[in-house]
Design an enzyme around this catalytic site. Structure first.
Site, PDB file in Angstrom:
ATOM      1  N   HIS A   1       1.677  -0.723  14.963  1.00 16.43           N
ATOM      2  CA  HIS A   1       0.853  -0.070  14.753  1.00 16.43           C
ATOM      3  C   HIS A   1      -0.490  -0.309  15.512  1.00 16.43           C
ATOM      4  O   HIS A   1      -0.882  -1.585  15.582  1.00 16.43           O
ATOM      5  CB  HIS A   1       0.161   0.104  13.422  1.00 16.43           C
ATOM      6  CG  HIS A   1       1.294   0.805  12.265  1.00 16.43           C
ATOM      7  ND1 HIS A   1       1.868   1.984  12.337  1.00 16.43           N
ATOM      8  CD2 HIS A   1       1.621   0.357  11.020  1.00 16.43           C
ATOM      9  CE1 HIS A   1       2.596   2.185  11.471  1.00 16.43           C
ATOM     10  NE2 HIS A   1       2.418   1.164  10.640  1.00 16.43           N
TER      11      HIS A   1
ATOM     12  N   HIS B   1       4.500   7.185   2.577  1.00 19.06           N
ATOM     13  CA  HIS B   1       5.300   6.040   2.401  1.00 19.06           C
ATOM     14  C   HIS B   1       4.710   5.180   1.563  1.00 19.06           C
ATOM     15  O   HIS B   1       3.515   5.425   1.065  1.00 19.06           O
ATOM     16  CB  HIS B   1       5.543   5.503   3.845  1.00 19.06           C
ATOM     17  CG  HIS B   1       4.344   4.686   4.442  1.00 19.06           C
ATOM     18  ND1 HIS B   1       3.752   5.556   5.378  1.00 19.06           N
ATOM     19  CD2 HIS B   1       3.685   3.691   4.203  1.00 19.06           C
ATOM     20  CE1 HIS B   1       2.616   4.740   5.820  1.00 19.06           C
ATOM     21  NE2 HIS B   1       2.677   3.513   5.328  1.00 19.06           N
TER      22      HIS B   1
ATOM     23  N   HIS C   1       0.809  -1.114   0.005  1.00 18.96           N
ATOM     24  CA  HIS C   1       0.046  -0.070  -0.026  1.00 18.96           C
ATOM     25  C   HIS C   1       0.640   1.325  -0.003  1.00 18.96           C
ATOM     26  O   HIS C   1       2.024   1.046   0.076  1.00 18.96           O
ATOM     27  CB  HIS C   1      -0.968   0.117   1.204  1.00 18.96           C
ATOM     28  CG  HIS C   1      -0.363   0.198   2.570  1.00 18.96           C
ATOM     29  ND1 HIS C   1       0.383  -1.034   3.205  1.00 18.96           N
ATOM     30  CD2 HIS C   1       0.250   1.306   3.277  1.00 18.96           C
ATOM     31  CE1 HIS C   1       0.696  -0.521   4.374  1.00 18.96           C
ATOM     32  NE2 HIS C   1       1.037   0.909   4.418  1.00 18.96           N
TER      33      HIS C   1
ATOM     34  N   HIS D   1      -5.729  -2.152   5.313  1.00 17.30           N
ATOM     35  CA  HIS D   1      -5.914  -1.079   4.323  1.00 17.30           C
ATOM     36  C   HIS D   1      -5.197  -1.509   3.101  1.00 17.30           C
ATOM     37  O   HIS D   1      -4.227  -1.982   3.009  1.00 17.30           O
ATOM     38  CB  HIS D   1      -5.252   0.111   4.973  1.00 17.30           C
ATOM     39  CG  HIS D   1      -3.829  -0.049   5.555  1.00 17.30           C
ATOM     40  ND1 HIS D   1      -3.354  -1.212   5.734  1.00 17.30           N
ATOM     41  CD2 HIS D   1      -2.886   0.847   5.568  1.00 17.30           C
ATOM     42  CE1 HIS D   1      -2.061  -0.898   5.949  1.00 17.30           C
ATOM     43  NE2 HIS D   1      -1.978   0.821   5.869  1.00 17.30           N
TER      44      HIS D   1
ATOM     45  N   GLU E   1       8.053   1.425   4.023  1.00 17.71           N
ATOM     46  CA  GLU E   1       7.841   0.714   5.379  1.00 17.71           C
ATOM     47  C   GLU E   1       7.881  -0.718   4.631  1.00 17.71           C
ATOM     48  O   GLU E   1       7.441  -1.183   3.686  1.00 17.71           O
ATOM     49  CB  GLU E   1       6.372   1.044   5.504  1.00 17.71           C
ATOM     50  CG  GLU E   1       5.762   0.126   6.779  1.00 17.71           C
ATOM     51  CD  GLU E   1       4.214   0.392   7.155  1.00 17.71           C
ATOM     52  OE1 GLU E   1       3.606   0.552   6.172  1.00 17.71           O
ATOM     53  OE2 GLU E   1       3.939   0.059   8.101  1.00 17.71           O
TER      54      GLU E   1
ATOM     55  N   TYR F   1      10.163   1.467   9.615  1.00 19.11           N
ATOM     56  CA  TYR F   1      10.014   2.671   8.352  1.00 19.11           C
ATOM     57  C   TYR F   1      11.676   3.083   8.239  1.00 19.11           C
ATOM     58  O   TYR F   1      12.324   3.367   9.209  1.00 19.11           O
ATOM     59  CB  TYR F   1       9.261   3.696   8.827  1.00 19.11           C
ATOM     60  CG  TYR F   1       7.708   3.470   8.874  1.00 19.11           C
ATOM     61  CD1 TYR F   1       7.042   3.673   7.689  1.00 19.11           C
ATOM     62  CD2 TYR F   1       7.122   3.280  10.226  1.00 19.11           C
ATOM     63  CE1 TYR F   1       5.708   3.591   7.778  1.00 19.11           C
ATOM     64  CE2 TYR F   1       5.968   3.144  10.033  1.00 19.11           C
ATOM     65  CZ  TYR F   1       5.126   3.488   9.113  1.00 19.11           C
ATOM     66  OH  TYR F   1       3.629   3.045   8.745  1.00 19.11           O
TER      67      TYR F   1
HETATM   68 FE   FE2 Z   1       1.706   1.881   5.869  1.00 13.17          FE
END
Ligand code: FE2
Length: 295
Positions: free
Chosen positions: A234, A202, A140, A187, A253, A243
């Site tokens: 997260h 990112h 993503h 996501h 990431e 990261y």
């Molecule tokens: Fe991310």
């Protein structure tokens, strides 16, 4: 993605991140894919004067869907453009549109299968032994801009994405970040509020396990790659993450884990006062660089 110096970028993405380079560099562009991706390429680097993101693509299920989505986007008053097949090697026709946050998206239905795609008959776990951080696939992007509500609207109303999580300033109802899914992933795209449009926060790649996040950290230190933060986790998506920056300053990431998302899941909402925990679940506070540096 734009990079300042292709000769520095290729070893970073090929040998450290561990993507396979696909074909030869064509003009100012080089093509890459993760070892566990079927399609010909998932990342294109273009040498330019500034780092950042030119365009992000989403594959749709059929060619007919391209016309359906084009109609829906047009109906929202967002201009679309048709790009003929072959603009990118091995890729069919594309529908292009720009969001209110000034990010450019392509929809396409067809891409050639890679010569070294994952096996389908008596499949081994990989075709060629993974390298570097052993990323399985591109996962993503998170994008920065002002009107993230306007950009979200296109993805939800025209493209059938669901909002999986948000960060909201409850004092005035402002959405500070929106995470959307079009799959069983927590996501597939994220928009983060920022005073400047068209920014890339990112580009993220999937790893198999939390051990691989540690292995990525070893590689970052061994090869003196610029670290942003991690390994950590997260709260949003629950992904285990690290990261770092490519030689041009684009944030990368690599992550593993995260929950499975289903379209009937209720939306998860974080209040701004818990944003630290939402973004970095262990540190429970944001770092300045993460909130202000992008490309
Ligand atoms: Fe991310």
């Amino acid at each position: 993605m734009r990079v300042l110096d292709m000769e520095q970028a290729i070893p970073h993405y090929r040998d450290r991140v561990g993507l396979d380079q696909v074909g030869e560099t064509e003009g100012d562009r080089a093509f890459f894919r993760g070892f566990d991706e079927f399609d010909r390429h998932s990342i294109i680097l273009r040498e330019a004067d500034t780092p950042g993101l030119d365009v992000i693509g989403f594959k749709v299920a059929s060619d007919r869907d391209l016309d359906v989505f084009k109609k829906r986007i047009d109906a929202m008053g967002v201009r679309t453009e048709e790009i003929p097949a072959g603009a990118d090697p091995g890729v069919g026709r594309k529908i292009r549109f720009t969001t209110p946050t000034k990010h450019v998206f392509d929809l396409y239905a067809d891409m050639e299968i890679s010569d070294t795609a994952p096996m389908t008959k008596n499949p081994d776990v990989w075709h060629r032994e993974p390298r570097g951080m052993r990323v399985q696939r591109f996962d993503h992007c998170a994008l920065n801009g002002t009107d993230i509500v306007g950009s979200t609207k296109i993805f939800v109303e025209a493209l059938d994405f669901e909002v999986s999580e948000t960060v909201v300033d409850e004092s005035n109802g402002t959405e500070l970040a929106v995470f959307m899914s079009c799959s069983n992933k927590a996501h597939d795209i994220a928009f983060i509020g920022f005073p400047e449009d068209g920014k890339l926060h990112h580009t993220s790649f999937r790893l198999e396990s939390w051990n691989d996040v540690g292995h990525a950290a070893d590689i970052i230190t061994r090869y003196d790659i610029s670290l942003d933060i991690g390994p950590t986790r997260h709260g949003i998506t629950r992904g285990q993450t690290i990261y770092f920056f490519d030689p041009s300053g684009n944030r990368n990431e690599t992550f593993s884990g995260g929950y499975d998302y289903y379209p009937d899941n209720p939306r998860r909402v974080w209040s701004a006062d818990e944003a630290g925990k939402a973004i970095f679940y262990y540190e429970r506070q944001l770092n300045d660089r993460f909130m202000t540096v992008n490309t």
